[in-house]
Design an enzyme around this catalytic site. Structure first.
Site, PDB file in Angstrom:
ATOM      1  N   PHE A 299       0.819  -1.210   0.000  1.00  0.00           N
ATOM      2  CA  PHE A 299       0.000   0.000   0.000  1.00  0.00           C
ATOM      3  C   PHE A 299       0.855   1.263   0.000  1.00  0.00           C
ATOM      4  O   PHE A 299       0.431   2.311  -0.488  1.00  0.00           O
ATOM      5  CB  PHE A 299      -0.932  -0.026   1.214  1.00  0.00           C
TER       6      PHE A 299
ATOM      7  N   LEU B  16       3.707  -8.209  -2.092  1.00  0.00           N
ATOM      8  CA  LEU B  16       2.784  -9.331  -1.971  1.00  0.00           C
ATOM      9  C   LEU B  16       1.596  -8.881  -1.137  1.00  0.00           C
ATOM     10  O   LEU B  16       1.758  -8.427  -0.003  1.00  0.00           O
ATOM     11  CB  LEU B  16       3.486 -10.520  -1.298  1.00  0.00           C
ATOM     12  N   VAL B  17       0.416  -8.970  -1.717  1.00  0.00           N
ATOM     13  CA  VAL B  17      -0.826  -8.661  -1.009  1.00  0.00           C
ATOM     14  C   VAL B  17      -1.539  -9.983  -0.808  1.00  0.00           C
ATOM     15  O   VAL B  17      -1.927 -10.631  -1.781  1.00  0.00           O
ATOM     16  CB  VAL B  17      -1.718  -7.685  -1.821  1.00  0.00           C
ATOM     17  N   VAL B  18      -1.666 -10.405   0.442  1.00  0.00           N
ATOM     18  CA  VAL B  18      -2.209 -11.736   0.698  1.00  0.00           C
ATOM     19  C   VAL B  18      -3.658 -11.688   1.156  1.00  0.00           C
ATOM     20  O   VAL B  18      -4.105 -10.717   1.762  1.00  0.00           O
ATOM     21  CB  VAL B  18      -1.371 -12.506   1.746  1.00  0.00           C
TER      22      VAL B  18
ATOM     23  N   ARG C  21     -10.305  -7.612   2.555  1.00  0.00           N
ATOM     24  CA  ARG C  21      -9.534  -6.398   2.345  1.00  0.00           C
ATOM     25  C   ARG C  21      -8.505  -6.511   1.222  1.00  0.00           C
ATOM     26  O   ARG C  21      -8.199  -5.523   0.554  1.00  0.00           O
ATOM     27  CB  ARG C  21      -8.843  -6.059   3.667  1.00  0.00           C
TER      28      ARG C  21
ATOM     29  N   SER D 249       5.097  -3.500 -12.434  1.00  0.00           N
ATOM     30  CA  SER D 249       4.593  -4.087 -11.195  1.00  0.00           C
ATOM     31  C   SER D 249       4.858  -5.578 -11.104  1.00  0.00           C
ATOM     32  O   SER D 249       4.481  -6.346 -11.981  1.00  0.00           O
ATOM     33  CB  SER D 249       3.086  -3.851 -11.075  1.00  0.00           C
TER      34      SER D 249
ATOM     35  N   HIS E 174       3.076 -23.436   0.371  1.00  0.00           N
ATOM     36  CA  HIS E 174       2.796 -22.137  -0.249  1.00  0.00           C
ATOM     37  C   HIS E 174       4.025 -21.234  -0.226  1.00  0.00           C
ATOM     38  O   HIS E 174       4.272 -20.502  -1.191  1.00  0.00           O
ATOM     39  CB  HIS E 174       1.616 -21.452   0.433  1.00  0.00           C
TER      40      HIS E 174
END
Length: 168
Positions: A63, A86-88, A94, A119, A133
């Protein structure tokens, strides 16, 4: 970004200076994000971009990337900016809003400043902090680092060719 040619910046006649590239990485999940950064830097260093022409910056999370990207783009010092993060999906809804906000803002930065912003900010749909993962996404980020480096090189070269054509 999966199909890239092999044009390098040195192939662009009349390039007045080596490309200066800013790399912004989020430290959230740095064990995975650093895989993209390492492969990105290795690929850039294999290109005609001298190592001293790549500057690295860190922010806490994805962010926070767009504001720094905007400041760097407006500085006039960089030919391109690359963002890694990394947006998990942590089980709350959210992550989709954060990912969309980051990508939309990065696009706005490049359109407002004429500095390309690449990006490697990824949003896996299902991410859990277990070994399988961690391994899968670490390997995936290595691949994405190479791809974003190649996209960066190609974009700078293409923009330089356009600039030269427009200057005629």
């Amino acid at each position: 970004m999966n199909q890239m040619t092999t044009t390098h910046l040195s192939a662009v006649a009349g390039a007045s200076h080596p490309a200066r590239i800013a790399v912004i990485c989020a430290t959230w999940h740095s064990d995975i994000v650093d895989k993209a950064k390492q492969s990105l830097l290795a690929e850039l260093h294999r290109s005609p971009t001298p190592p001293g022409q790549v500057e690295q910056f860190e922010v806490p999370g994805a962010f926070e990337i767009p504001l720094l990207a905007q400041k760097l783009a407006r500085s006039g010092r960089y030919d391109a900016i690359v963002a890694c993060g990394l947006v998990v999906n942590g089980g709350i809804y959210r992550h989709e809003f954060v990912a969309a906000a980051v990508i939309d803002a990065l696009m706005r930065v490049q359109l407002d400043t004429d500095v390309p912003v690449m990006s490697a900010v990824l949003t896996p749909r299902d991410f859990h902090e277990h070994e399988e993962h961690q391994r899968f996404f670490s390997e995936h980020f290595v691949k994405k680092g190479v791809e974003v480096a190649r996209a960066c090189i190609e974009t700078i070269a293409g923009l330089r060719r356009v600039d030269m054509a427009l200057a005629r």
